[in-house]
Design an enzyme around this catalytic site. Sequence first.
Site, short mmCIF file in Angstrom:
data_model
loop_
_atom_site.label_atom_id
_atom_site.label_comp_id
_atom_site.label_asym_id
_atom_site.label_seq_id
_atom_site.Cartn_x
_atom_site.Cartn_y
_atom_site.Cartn_z
N GLN A 77 0.94 -1.57 0.05
CA GLN A 77 -0.15 0.00 0.07
C GLN A 77 0.89 1.15 0.00
O GLN A 77 1.64 1.49 0.86
CB GLN A 77 -0.87 -0.14 1.39
CG GLN A 77 -1.85 1.25 1.23
CD GLN A 77 -2.88 1.05 2.13
OE1 GLN A 77 -2.73 0.37 3.17
NE2 GLN A 77 -3.90 2.18 2.41
N GLU A 94 2.68 7.08 7.89
CA GLU A 94 3.78 7.33 8.80
C GLU A 94 3.94 5.93 9.75
O GLU A 94 5.20 5.57 9.69
CB GLU A 94 3.43 8.44 9.87
CG GLU A 94 4.87 8.64 10.62
CD GLU A 94 5.00 9.76 11.76
OE1 GLU A 94 5.60 9.57 12.54
OE2 GLU A 94 4.13 10.52 11.65
N ARG A 95 2.94 5.27 9.75
CA ARG A 95 3.37 3.99 10.71
C ARG A 95 4.07 2.89 9.53
O ARG A 95 4.97 2.37 9.90
CB ARG A 95 1.96 3.29 11.18
CG ARG A 95 1.99 1.93 11.84
CD ARG A 95 0.61 1.71 12.30
NE ARG A 95 0.77 0.18 12.71
CZ ARG A 95 0.30 -0.72 11.99
NH1 ARG A 95 -0.19 -0.52 10.67
NH2 ARG A 95 0.40 -1.96 12.66
N ASN A 128 -6.38 7.90 9.81
CA ASN A 128 -6.15 7.16 11.07
C ASN A 128 -7.31 6.83 11.93
O ASN A 128 -7.66 5.79 12.40
CB ASN A 128 -5.42 8.14 12.19
CG ASN A 128 -3.90 8.27 11.85
OD1 ASN A 128 -3.10 7.47 12.01
ND2 ASN A 128 -3.46 9.21 11.18
N ARG A 131 -8.96 3.57 10.13
CA ARG A 131 -8.07 2.20 10.71
C ARG A 131 -8.19 2.37 12.08
O ARG A 131 -7.64 1.42 12.94
CB ARG A 131 -6.79 2.53 10.39
CG ARG A 131 -6.40 2.52 8.85
CD ARG A 131 -4.92 3.06 8.41
NE ARG A 131 -4.68 2.89 7.03
CZ ARG A 131 -4.30 1.85 6.10
NH1 ARG A 131 -4.37 0.90 7.02
NH2 ARG A 131 -4.07 2.13 5.11
#
Length: 293
Positions: A77, A94-95, A128, A131
């Site tokens: 992704q 960012e994760r 965020n 998710r």
Amino acid sequence: MTDANRKPRPGLGRGLSALLGDAVPESPVTGTPEAGSGVRMLPVSSLVPHPDQPRRHFDEDALEELAQSLKQRGLIQPIVVRPTGHNYQIVAGERRWRAAQRARLHEVPVIVRDFDDAQTMEIALVENIQRQDLNAIEEAEAYARLIREFGHSQEALGKLVHKSRSHIANLLRLLDLPEGVRQMVLVGDIDMGHARALIGAPDAEKLARDVATKGLSVRETEKLARHAKPGSKRKADPKIRDADIMALEHQLGDVLGLNVKIAHSAKGGTLTLSYSTLDQLDMVCQRLSGERI
């Protein structure tokens, strides 16, 4: 930013796909981004995190698990970025970028878009939330910034993230808590329900530590906060009773020949007489009325 300079938000209220636009067509066969669809490979070192990314707490175990997966399968992704100087600032993902660093990947797939600051915050927030990666404080801080700096109303934010206006309002109230309590929510020592119960309570930080140490439920936390407010009276421990009250119970019990219980408080109380036969009930009624029944 004034209303005149603020760019329109055609995607507001339609979720992440509308904010991103038709950026990444997927292959009907593999489900991965097709070549030439705007996805490109960039060095991991050329990406930098957004300083106002809504998410501030990253679970170490989850990051390590993702890094191990990336070592085996790579990053499928793409990360959404925008140009900033000679680098690219992360808008969403960012994760994944942090995990890619741990996995020692040299390059990652990205989508480059020229977003302004408000759009960047919107996309980071929606991604965020969709998710379920943000805790209550991070979510509240993101809402507050979108309201403060970019002029969004609570109603507009609700449409953006598909939440009720009351949900937005309740989260924003968490920002009235002391910094120490907000930090405990960030790291997971207490949850949103506990934090909401402590809003407006005196010495909320101490109460929050008690909640975490004792493992109190939300209902128990609400009771603790009520008792801590000025003007409230803590209920007396039923195991510790006033000696004069107990003496009066024995005295009345001896006179009536019944079991007597007195529950006394500053606002009054109750006197309970327990009988076991109708004859005992008749006797009590006679004494109370002064007449024979």
